[in-house]
Design a protein around this motif. Structure first.
Motif, PDB file in Angstrom:
ATOM      1  N   GLY A 103       0.813  -1.217   0.000  1.00 48.01           N
ATOM      2  CA  GLY A 103       0.000   0.000   0.000  1.00 48.01           C
ATOM      3  C   GLY A 103       0.842   1.261   0.000  1.00 48.01           C
ATOM      4  O   GLY A 103       0.528   2.230  -0.701  1.00 48.01           O
ATOM      5  N   SER A 104       1.928   1.268   0.767  1.00 39.87           N
ATOM      6  CA  SER A 104       2.786   2.455   0.794  1.00 39.87           C
ATOM      7  C   SER A 104       3.514   2.638  -0.539  1.00 39.87           C
ATOM      8  O   SER A 104       3.708   3.764  -0.988  1.00 39.87           O
ATOM      9  N   LEU A 105       3.912   1.542  -1.185  1.00 41.79           N
ATOM     10  CA  LEU A 105       4.560   1.663  -2.494  1.00 41.79           C
ATOM     11  C   LEU A 105       3.581   2.159  -3.561  1.00 41.79           C
ATOM     12  O   LEU A 105       3.954   2.953  -4.430  1.00 41.79           O
ATOM     13  N   LEU A 108       3.183   5.824  -2.899  1.00 41.61           N
ATOM     14  CA  LEU A 108       4.376   6.531  -3.366  1.00 41.61           C
ATOM     15  C   LEU A 108       4.372   6.668  -4.882  1.00 41.61           C
ATOM     16  O   LEU A 108       4.714   7.727  -5.419  1.00 41.61           O
ATOM     17  N   ALA A 109       3.959   5.615  -5.580  1.00 39.70           N
ATOM     18  CA  ALA A 109       3.881   5.679  -7.042  1.00 39.70           C
ATOM     19  C   ALA A 109       2.869   6.730  -7.491  1.00 39.70           C
ATOM     20  O   ALA A 109       3.111   7.464  -8.457  1.00 39.70           O
ATOM     21  N   ILE A 110       1.764   6.840  -6.788  1.00 34.42           N
ATOM     22  CA  ILE A 110       0.764   7.855  -7.115  1.00 34.42           C
ATOM     23  C   ILE A 110       1.335   9.248  -6.888  1.00 34.42           C
ATOM     24  O   ILE A 110       1.179  10.144  -7.725  1.00 34.42           O
ATOM     25  N   VAL A 124       3.387  14.906   0.998  1.00 36.51           N
ATOM     26  CA  VAL A 124       3.948  13.776   1.739  1.00 36.51           C
ATOM     27  C   VAL A 124       2.968  13.277   2.798  1.00 36.51           C
ATOM     28  O   VAL A 124       2.964  12.090   3.133  1.00 36.51           O
ATOM     29  N   ASP A 125       2.106  14.122   3.279  1.00 36.55           N
ATOM     30  CA  ASP A 125       1.125  13.707   4.285  1.00 36.55           C
ATOM     31  C   ASP A 125       0.105  12.742   3.705  1.00 36.55           C
ATOM     32  O   ASP A 125      -0.402  11.879   4.417  1.00 36.55           O
ATOM     33  N   SER A 126      -0.202  12.868   2.426  1.00 36.65           N
ATOM     34  CA  SER A 126      -1.134  11.910   1.833  1.00 36.65           C
ATOM     35  C   SER A 126      -0.511  10.520   1.774  1.00 36.65           C
ATOM     36  O   SER A 126      -1.216   9.522   1.876  1.00 36.65           O
ATOM     37  N   LEU A 127       0.795  10.449   1.639  1.00 35.46           N
ATOM     38  CA  LEU A 127       1.488   9.155   1.700  1.00 35.46           C
ATOM     39  C   LEU A 127       1.278   8.515   3.068  1.00 35.46           C
ATOM     40  O   LEU A 127       0.957   7.327   3.174  1.00 35.46           O
ATOM     41  N   PHE A 128       1.430   9.303   4.133  1.00 34.22           N
ATOM     42  CA  PHE A 128       1.221   8.795   5.491  1.00 34.22           C
ATOM     43  C   PHE A 128      -0.236   8.390   5.719  1.00 34.22           C
ATOM     44  O   PHE A 128      -0.522   7.332   6.287  1.00 34.22           O
ATOM     45  N   LEU A 129      -1.166   9.232   5.274  1.00 35.75           N
ATOM     46  CA  LEU A 129      -2.585   8.950   5.491  1.00 35.75           C
ATOM     47  C   LEU A 129      -3.035   7.735   4.689  1.00 35.75           C
ATOM     48  O   LEU A 129      -3.799   6.902   5.192  1.00 35.75           O
ATOM     49  N   ASN A 130      -2.601   7.626   3.445  1.00 37.25           N
ATOM     50  CA  ASN A 130      -2.974   6.473   2.620  1.00 37.25           C
ATOM     51  C   ASN A 130      -2.457   5.176   3.238  1.00 37.25           C
ATOM     52  O   ASN A 130      -3.169   4.179   3.302  1.00 37.25           O
TER      53      ASN A 130
END
Length: 182
Positions: A103-105, A108-110, A124-130
């Motif tokens: 999910g984190s990868l 990150l790709a998105i 970068v916060d959307s990476l943490f939230l996702n």
């Protein structure tokens, strides 16, 4: 367990997981990677938790909408990735680690893909939230779902031992008319 006594049901379950996963990824790609016509754009947020603090300063309703949207965007992956994998007997911690890493990868790709899309801004916060949404959905749904499926089909299911070999199931049948080779 990859297959039980009803191998056709397992194949259908995995196929449904793969199709739902692809449909969800197409929807997420369309939502996050389409160009937007906007009169102005924010700068990219590369400071961890700065966007979340800014969202919280907007008030509870706006913060709930923005933070909840970030959590929910990739949350179905927390269920769909293990479903597509089709493992009924898996270590809960290893399954969580695999799902969160995938999910984190994907997140990150998105985010990296948004760098070239007009109107989309990297955050970068959307990476943490996702990633947190994927983990939360996995923890809330997958262990209970696997336990329910194990109870439902528990009698005829084949248990795979830790070494990857099936548990012993008795002696091998022999054909009485066939002799042993010299």
């Amino acid at each position: 367990m990859r297959q039980g006594t009803d191998g056709q049901a397992v194949i259908r379950f995995r196929a449904a997981g793969v199709w739902l996963l692809l449909a969800h990824l197409l929807l997420v790609g369309w939502l996050t990677l389409r160009p937007l016509d906007v009169p102005w754009m924010d700068a990219a947020n590369l400071s961890p938790f700065a966007g979340i603090k800014a969202d919280l300063s907007l008030g509870p309703a706006a913060a709930f909408r923005r933070i909840g949207g970030g959590l929910l965007l990739l949350a179905p992956l927390g269920v769909l990735l293990p479903m597509a994998g089709g493992r009924l007997y898996a270590s809960p911690w290893l399954s969580l680690a695999r799902t969160v890493a995938a999910g984190s990868l994907i997140s990150l790709a998105i985010e990296l893909g948004q760098t070239g899309v007009p109107g989309q801004v990297v955050d970068v916060d959307s990476l943490f939230l996702n990633t947190a949404g994927v983990a939360l959905a996995h923890v809330l749904v997958v262990p209970a779902g696997r336990a329910r499926l194990r109870r439902r089909g528990g009698q005829g299911a084949r248990v795979v031992a830790r070494g990857g070999h099936e548990a012993a199931q008795g002696s091998t049948r022999t054909i009485s008319r066939v002799g042993m080779a010299p």
